[in-house]
Design a protein around this motif. Sequence first.
Motif, short mmCIF file in Angstrom:
data_model
loop_
_atom_site.label_atom_id
_atom_site.label_comp_id
_atom_site.label_asym_id
_atom_site.label_seq_id
_atom_site.Cartn_x
_atom_site.Cartn_y
_atom_site.Cartn_z
N UNK A 1 0.82 -1.20 0.00
CA UNK A 1 0.00 0.00 0.00
C UNK A 1 0.85 1.25 0.00
N UNK A 2 0.27 2.33 0.49
CA UNK A 2 0.95 3.63 0.56
C UNK A 2 1.07 4.06 2.02
N UNK A 3 2.23 4.63 2.33
CA UNK A 3 2.50 5.12 3.67
C UNK A 3 1.66 6.37 3.91
N UNK A 4 0.92 6.40 5.03
CA UNK A 4 0.02 7.51 5.32
C UNK A 4 0.67 8.69 6.00
N UNK A 5 1.76 8.44 6.70
CA UNK A 5 2.50 9.52 7.37
C UNK A 5 3.89 9.01 7.67
N UNK A 6 4.79 9.91 8.02
CA UNK A 6 6.16 9.49 8.34
C UNK A 6 6.12 8.49 9.50
N UNK A 7 7.02 7.49 9.49
CA UNK A 7 7.05 6.52 10.58
C UNK A 7 7.26 7.21 11.93
N UNK A 8 6.68 6.62 12.96
CA UNK A 8 6.84 7.15 14.33
C UNK A 8 7.66 6.15 15.12
N UNK A 9 8.59 6.66 15.90
CA UNK A 9 9.46 5.80 16.68
C UNK A 9 8.96 5.70 18.11
N UNK A 10 9.20 4.54 18.71
CA UNK A 10 8.99 4.37 20.14
C UNK A 10 10.08 3.42 20.61
N UNK A 11 11.04 3.99 21.33
CA UNK A 11 12.20 3.21 21.73
C UNK A 11 13.01 2.86 20.51
N UNK B 1 13.66 -0.80 11.61
CA UNK B 1 13.03 0.45 12.07
C UNK B 1 13.90 1.66 11.74
N UNK B 2 15.20 1.57 11.99
CA UNK B 2 16.11 2.68 11.69
C UNK B 2 16.10 3.02 10.20
N UNK B 3 16.15 1.99 9.34
CA UNK B 3 16.15 2.23 7.90
C UNK B 3 14.82 2.83 7.45
N UNK B 4 13.73 2.38 8.03
CA UNK B 4 12.42 2.93 7.68
C UNK B 4 12.34 4.40 8.08
#
Length: 111
Positions: free
Chosen positions: A10-20, A57-60
């Motif tokens: 699909x398509x990414x809806x917003x920039x990825x959000x990090x938690x830890x 996660x870091x690459x995303x």
Amino acid sequence: MRTNLFILRGRVGQAPKTFGKAAKINVATDRVWTDSNGKRQEKTDWVTVTLLNEKVAERALANVSKGDAAYAECRVADGSYKKDGETIYTTDIIANAFRKLDLGHRDDAEI
């Protein structure tokens, strides 16, 4: 043998959000069908994908932006927790692999 594999494109809806050391990405998928009256129907489903692998996660976080096409191989994980004496049940989509798709080229950029 049991398989727990959820493939999402699909398509990414917003920039990825990090938690830890993990990240979450909202991905939109579109469905199109013809209803019983012959009318074309469309619906967008939103799926929150969790990237628990620190490197993925870091690459995303570094490479994925709102609107990018994405492909994820995921597993479905059920869980529960207690809140105010009540059991809350959850279903999570955990990505085993996640890649940004470059639809203008033949090669996809694996992240």
